[in-house]
Design a protein around this motif. Sequence first.
Motif, PDB file in Angstrom:
ATOM      1  N   GLY A 481    -124.782 -33.548  48.203  1.00  8.86           N
ATOM      2  CA  GLY A 481    -125.745 -33.808  47.079  1.00  8.86           C
ATOM      3  C   GLY A 481    -125.263 -34.416  45.792  1.00  8.86           C
ATOM      4  N   MET A 482    -124.104 -35.060  45.981  1.00 10.40           N
ATOM      5  CA  MET A 482    -123.217 -35.496  44.726  1.00 10.40           C
ATOM      6  C   MET A 482    -123.413 -37.264  44.732  1.00 10.40           C
ATOM      7  SD  MET A 482    -122.180 -33.136  43.063  1.00 10.40           S
ATOM      8  CE  MET A 482    -121.862 -31.478  42.944  1.00 10.40           C
ATOM      9  N   THR A 483    -123.042 -37.621  43.547  1.00  8.78           N
ATOM     10  CA  THR A 483    -123.065 -39.156  43.342  1.00  8.78           C
ATOM     11  C   THR A 483    -121.462 -39.362  43.225  1.00  8.78           C
ATOM     12  OG1 THR A 483    -123.114 -38.958  40.926  1.00  8.78           O
ATOM     13  CG2 THR A 483    -125.107 -38.990  42.262  1.00  8.78           C
ATOM     14  N   GLU A 484    -121.184 -40.858  43.075  1.00 13.23           N
ATOM     15  CA  GLU A 484    -119.935 -41.248  42.867  1.00 13.23           C
ATOM     16  C   GLU A 484    -119.223 -40.885  41.429  1.00 13.23           C
ATOM     17  OE1 GLU A 484    -118.033 -42.909  44.539  1.00 13.23           O
ATOM     18  OE2 GLU A 484    -119.230 -42.913  46.335  1.00 13.23           O
ATOM     19  N   ASN A 485    -120.142 -40.842  40.382  1.00  8.50           N
ATOM     20  CA  ASN A 485    -119.621 -39.934  39.144  1.00  8.50           C
ATOM     21  C   ASN A 485    -119.019 -38.630  39.426  1.00  8.50           C
ATOM     22  OD1 ASN A 485    -120.476 -42.123  37.552  1.00  8.50           O
ATOM     23  ND2 ASN A 485    -122.297 -41.436  37.078  1.00  8.50           N
ATOM     24  N   ALA A 486    -119.541 -37.944  40.404  1.00  6.79           N
ATOM     25  CA  ALA A 486    -119.207 -36.785  40.487  1.00  6.79           C
ATOM     26  C   ALA A 486    -117.653 -36.914  41.453  1.00  6.79           C
ATOM     27  CB  ALA A 486    -120.131 -35.763  41.557  1.00  6.79           C
ATOM     28  N   GLU A 842    -145.323 -26.984  44.394  1.00  6.55           N
ATOM     29  CA  GLU A 842    -146.102 -27.345  43.429  1.00  6.55           C
ATOM     30  C   GLU A 842    -145.387 -28.041  42.238  1.00  6.55           C
ATOM     31  OE1 GLU A 842    -149.144 -24.671  42.365  1.00  6.55           O
ATOM     32  OE2 GLU A 842    -150.126 -24.667  44.358  1.00  6.55           O
ATOM     33  N   ASN A 843    -144.163 -27.272  41.813  1.00  2.94           N
ATOM     34  CA  ASN A 843    -143.627 -27.741  40.581  1.00  2.94           C
ATOM     35  C   ASN A 843    -142.273 -28.382  41.213  1.00  2.94           C
ATOM     36  OD1 ASN A 843    -145.465 -26.471  38.993  1.00  2.94           O
ATOM     37  ND2 ASN A 843    -144.555 -24.466  39.000  1.00  2.94           N
ATOM     38  N   SER A 844    -142.253 -28.846  42.213  1.00  3.92           N
ATOM     39  CA  SER A 844    -140.909 -29.551  42.841  1.00  3.92           C
ATOM     40  C   SER A 844    -140.430 -30.807  41.990  1.00  3.92           C
ATOM     41  CB  SER A 844    -141.250 -29.811  44.232  1.00  3.92           C
ATOM     42  OG  SER A 844    -142.213 -30.877  44.359  1.00  3.92           O
ATOM     43  N   HIS A 845    -141.356 -31.283  41.231  1.00  2.00           N
ATOM     44  CA  HIS A 845    -140.867 -32.620  40.423  1.00  2.00           C
ATOM     45  C   HIS A 845    -140.536 -31.925  39.036  1.00  2.00           C
ATOM     46  CE1 HIS A 845    -141.340 -35.486  43.795  1.00  2.00           C
ATOM     47  NE2 HIS A 845    -142.167 -34.673  44.102  1.00  2.00           N
ATOM     48  N   VAL A 846    -140.523 -30.606  38.720  1.00  2.28           N
ATOM     49  CA  VAL A 846    -139.897 -30.461  37.207  1.00  2.28           C
ATOM     50  C   VAL A 846    -138.577 -29.443  37.797  1.00  2.28           C
ATOM     51  CG1 VAL A 846    -140.670 -28.825  35.613  1.00  2.28           C
ATOM     52  CG2 VAL A 846    -142.769 -30.151  36.653  1.00  2.28           C
ATOM     53  N   TYR A 847    -137.740 -29.893  37.150  1.00  2.00           N
ATOM     54  CA  TYR A 847    -136.461 -29.357  37.144  1.00  2.00           C
ATOM     55  C   TYR A 847    -136.171 -28.194  36.123  1.00  2.00           C
ATOM     56  CZ  TYR A 847    -131.321 -28.926  37.581  1.00  2.00           C
ATOM     57  OH  TYR A 847    -129.943 -28.335  37.842  1.00  2.00           O
ATOM     58  N   GLU A 848    -135.859 -27.135  36.708  1.00  4.72           N
ATOM     59  CA  GLU A 848    -135.489 -26.101  35.764  1.00  4.72           C
ATOM     60  C   GLU A 848    -134.099 -25.941  35.714  1.00  4.72           C
ATOM     61  OE1 GLU A 848    -136.049 -21.238  35.483  1.00  4.72           O
ATOM     62  OE2 GLU A 848    -136.179 -22.125  37.382  1.00  4.72           O
ATOM     63  N   CYS A 849    -133.703 -26.562  34.284  1.00  5.89           N
ATOM     64  CA  CYS A 849    -132.188 -27.021  34.347  1.00  5.89           C
ATOM     65  C   CYS A 849    -131.691 -26.094  33.369  1.00  5.89           C
ATOM     66  CB  CYS A 849    -132.382 -28.456  33.338  1.00  5.89           C
ATOM     67  SG  CYS A 849    -130.649 -29.073  33.173  1.00  5.89           S
ATOM     68  N   TRP A 885    -131.659 -32.431  42.111  1.00  3.34           N
ATOM     69  CA  TRP A 885    -130.818 -32.284  40.929  1.00  3.34           C
ATOM     70  C   TRP A 885    -130.148 -30.968  41.177  1.00  3.34           C
ATOM     71  CZ3 TRP A 885    -130.827 -36.452  38.712  1.00  3.34           C
ATOM     72  CH2 TRP A 885    -131.950 -37.370  38.635  1.00  3.34           C
ATOM     73  N   VAL A 886    -130.627 -29.862  41.886  1.00  2.00           N
ATOM     74  CA  VAL A 886    -129.853 -28.665  42.086  1.00  2.00           C
ATOM     75  C   VAL A 886    -128.770 -28.897  42.686  1.00  2.00           C
ATOM     76  CG1 VAL A 886    -129.763 -26.416  43.273  1.00  2.00           C
ATOM     77  CG2 VAL A 886    -131.862 -27.230  42.033  1.00  2.00           C
ATOM     78  N   MET A 887    -128.573 -29.789  43.822  1.00  2.00           N
ATOM     79  CA  MET A 887    -127.381 -30.027  44.654  1.00  2.00           C
ATOM     80  C   MET A 887    -126.363 -30.946  43.948  1.00  2.00           C
ATOM     81  SD  MET A 887    -128.674 -30.314  48.549  1.00  2.00           S
ATOM     82  CE  MET A 887    -130.033 -31.373  48.256  1.00  2.00           C
ATOM     83  N   ARG A 888    -126.996 -31.703  42.870  1.00  2.00           N
ATOM     84  CA  ARG A 888    -126.045 -32.551  42.127  1.00  2.00           C
ATOM     85  C   ARG A 888    -125.379 -31.582  40.739  1.00  2.00           C
ATOM     86  NH1 ARG A 888    -128.031 -36.629  44.401  1.00  2.00           N
ATOM     87  NH2 ARG A 888    -127.720 -38.694  43.784  1.00  2.00           N
TER      88      ARG A 888
END
Length: 898
Positions: A481-486, A842-849, A885-888
Motif C-alpha cells: 500500500g506504499m509509494t516510491e517515496n516510502a 459512507e465516510n470512506s472518502h474522509v480520512y481520519e488522519c 491512506w491508512v495503508m500508506r
Amino acid sequence: MLCSSIMRANAKYADIAEVGKIEDVEWQVFLQGNIMAKMMDEKTVEEHNGLTAMERLEAQNSGDKAKQKSPPKWISEAMWQQCQHLEATLTDMEKLCRSIMSNSTQWNTFYKLENTYNLMTEPFKNPKGEVTEHGIVFPWEQLTGFQRLLIIKVLRPGQLVESAQKFVEDQMSSSYLSTGSFDLKEIYDESSSKTPLIFILSPGTDPASQLIRFAKEERGSTVHLDMISLGRGQGPKAEELINKAKILKGRWVFLQNCHLASSWMPRLQAIVEKFNASTEEVDKQFRLWLSSNPDPCFPISILQTGMKMTVEPPQGLKANMLRAFGGSGTGVVTEKMYEDSVPGPAWPKLLFGLCLFNSVIHERRKYGRLGWNIVYGFNDSDLEVSMLQLSNLLTEHPNVPWKALTYLTGEVTYGGRVTDEWDRRCLHALLGRFFCPSALSDDYSYSPDGIYRPLKTNCAFPQIVTYLDTLPSYDSPEVFGMTENAERACRILQADDMIETIVSVQPRLSLDIMGSDKSNDQIVLEISENIMKELPESIEAFICDEDANPMIHQNVPRPTLKNILFKEIPEMKDKDKAKIVQDCIESVVGNSALLTVLRQEVDRFNNLLSLIHTSLKELLKAVKGEIIMSDALEEAYSAFLAQRVPQRWKNAAYESCKPLGSWIYDLKLRVDFFAMWAELIITNTEKLIKQAVSTKGATEVEGEDLMRNLPRAFWLSGFFFPQGFLTGVLQNHARKVGISVDSLVFNFEVLTSKTDTEDSLGDLKQKLSIREVAFTGKPHTDDGIVIFGLYLDGARWDPKTECLQDSLPGFRFAHLPEILFQPVQTTAAIESDDEKEENDEENSHVYECPLYRTSARAGTLSSTGHSTNFVTAVTLPSEQPSRFWVMRGVALLCQLDE
C-alpha cells in the motif's frame, strides 16, 4: 567493515592487497560529516556557497532573497551544508558546490537515475547533446570509489547501501557480499554434549519451530526434546530438567528467551562450566539448546564455549513465501496440509493469501515509522495458529465466515500483539486485501500492479514453489500500500542503520584529529556561549522592557505576567485602586481555560530555560577546570560534540527528534510565540487598567475584546502539551454553551488561501514567520481556533481540489494550510458493528488522519489507549477511500526532524 579496514591500512602502509586506499580524513567525513558540517564557521560557509565573486556581491546587495541563487529544490539545507563541507575539506571535491549551482542538467540526472554509483564511473554527457551555458561539469569519474560514496551518502542516501555493495564488489569480489546460512544438521554433528548451541534472536524469528522440525527429521519424533521458556520462577525447573536430561539416553533441552531470566544467568553459567569438569558424567547424545536476544546479562563464558547461530528472518516477500512453502516438509506449510480437502475448495487460496499477508506485515517493518508506529514481534507461531483457525473455520462452516475469520486473525492472533490503535487500523486494512470474497477469484490481484495474485484453481503444491520463483526479488511498494517515496525512505533508513552500526564500533576521536582547527574544549565552550546568548533565562526576561515606567497611571504599579495569570495584584496602598486593578485583571483573565494553559506553558518553558542556563554555566566551569565534571556534564559535553540534545535537557523538555542546532532554533521560536502572547495580554491589561483608573471604574471586557487576548492563529507545534491546549478549547466552549465537555468533539476545515500553492506547500526550506502568522489580523470570531504549522507525512494537500493527494515523487513531507478546529456537540449513541461499517462506507472518502507531536509517532502508552506522542485525529477530505491512506501510513506531524 573488512574492505574499509584494509583500505584504511593501505593508506598508512604498503598496499599489499591492491584494493585501493581510504585516507583517514575521508573515513571521518563519511562517518561524521553531518556533524562536522554544522560546525563550520561563517567564513568557510560563505567561501563555498557555490557562487562566483560577482554573484556573491549581488546577493549581498540584493534584499530580495527570492531572486538569490539557491541549490536545487531536492537538496535540503542539511545536504547543502555537507556539500560545502566536502568541498572545504577534500581537494578532490573542488568546485562541487559551484557545479551544483550552475549545472542543473548534470545534477538532476544524478538525482533521477537509480544506478548512481555506475553513473559516476564515466564522464558526464549532456543527454540532449547540448552544453549548459556557464555550467561547470563536475569530473566525478576522476574520484576514487570511496569518494563517490561520500557524494552519494550526502545527496542520494537512499542509494548508499546498494552503492556500498558495488564498491565492495569492485574492490574485492562479490563473494564478500553473500550472507550465507547455517544447517542445523551440520552444526549438530559438529557439536558435543558439553557444547551449548545458542540461537541469537532477531525480530520476527522463532527458532523453536525450526528446532522441532529438525528433531523430527533426526529422531522421527519430538519425545526427546524438552522445552521451557525462561522467566520468573522457571530457573529451578530448568536446572532440574538439565540435571535429569544429561544422564538419560539422548535427551535434548531447549531453554528459550534466556534474556528474560537475567537473575538466573549466573546459575546457568555455573551449570555449563560444570559440564567440562572431569568428574561430570554427561550422555554423549545430550544437547543443551539456548535462545536469547543480544543482552548484557547473557554470560560471556557460555558465548565463548558455545556454538552460536544468528537466526535472521528472510529478506523480502519472495524469500518469506519460499520459506513458508519450503520443500522436504521443512516449511510451515507442507504438501499434505495444502492438499487437505476437508476445509473445502477455498482452503488453498486463503492459505496462500494468509501466508502472503504474514510476509507483508513482516516486511512492512522496513518502512520504519511509515510501516508501523511500533515494531512488533510477529513470528512463525502467529502464522501457524492462524492457519489452524482458518482450517477449523472452513471445516465447521459451509460458507466462508469472513467476519469470524477477520476477527480471529486481525484482532486475536496478530492483533493481540498490536498495542497501538492506529497500527491495528492498518493491520485490518491490510488483512482486508487478503481475506475478502474477491480473493477467491482467479483474476483477483493483491496489489494494484498485478504482480501478486492468488493461486489458480486446482494448483498443485510443486507449482506453488515454481510460481514463487518467478516473483521479483525486489518487493513492489504497492503490495504494502506504499509509494516510491516510502521505498526511498526505507532505503535511507537502511543507510542510516549501516552508518550507526559502523560508528558504534569506532573509537571516539577528537575533532582536532578529524580535521577541525579547534579542540573539543573550544568547540564545547563556543557552543555553550552561543546557546546562552540565543536563549533568554525566562519568558518574562524575553518581554521585559528595562526602560519601561514601573507605573502605569496615577501611581498604579505595572502588573507582571505572573500577577495577571495568577490573578494577583501588585502591592498597593490605595485599596480603591487595588480593587480596580483586581477587577481589570479578572476581566481579562476571567475563567478562560486557554489562559490557564498559557500559565502552565510559561511555567514549563521557564523551568526548561532555567535548567539550560544552569547546566551551561556549570559546564563552562567544568571545562575550564573550576569544578569537577559530573556524569551529567560529561554526557552534555559528548552530546554537544555529536550535535545531540543533552539527556538532562530532554527529560525536562517537550518531545522532539531534532539535532542540537535545530532544537535550539525551535526552542527560541516557541519562547518567542508565548512571549508575544503574554505581551499581548499584558498590554491589554495595562490599557484596561489605565482606562478604568481614569474613569474610576472597571470596564467590562466584551467577547470581541476578549478574543484580542488570544493570537489570530495558534502554533500547535509550539506547545509543551498540545493535547492540553485542545482540551482547553473544548472547555471554553463547554462553559460558554453550558454543556458537558465530554459531549464535544472537533470539526475540521482546511482554510486554503490564495498563497497556498503547490510550490509553496511543498517548499520545506521556506521558514514560517511565527509572529506574522500568529499575531497579524483579527482572531476567528467563532468559538473555533485556527491552527498553523502542521506537516503531512506521506501525502500532500492539493490546493486546487482541496483534498489529500499522493506526494510528489521525491518529496515525502509537505506543509498543510491553516486548519480550523471547530467544537461541536455530538450524540453519545452507541453504534452496532453493522451500523459502524455502513457509516465507514459512507465516510470512506474522509480520512481520519492521526496527528503526532514528532515523526517518531511511537510513545508511551497512555490510559486512553493511545501513544503519548498522539495529539488527536483530524478528518481530511479525500478522493480516495480511507483505506488507501491508512495503508500508506499517512499522518500529520507537529514538527519535522530538521
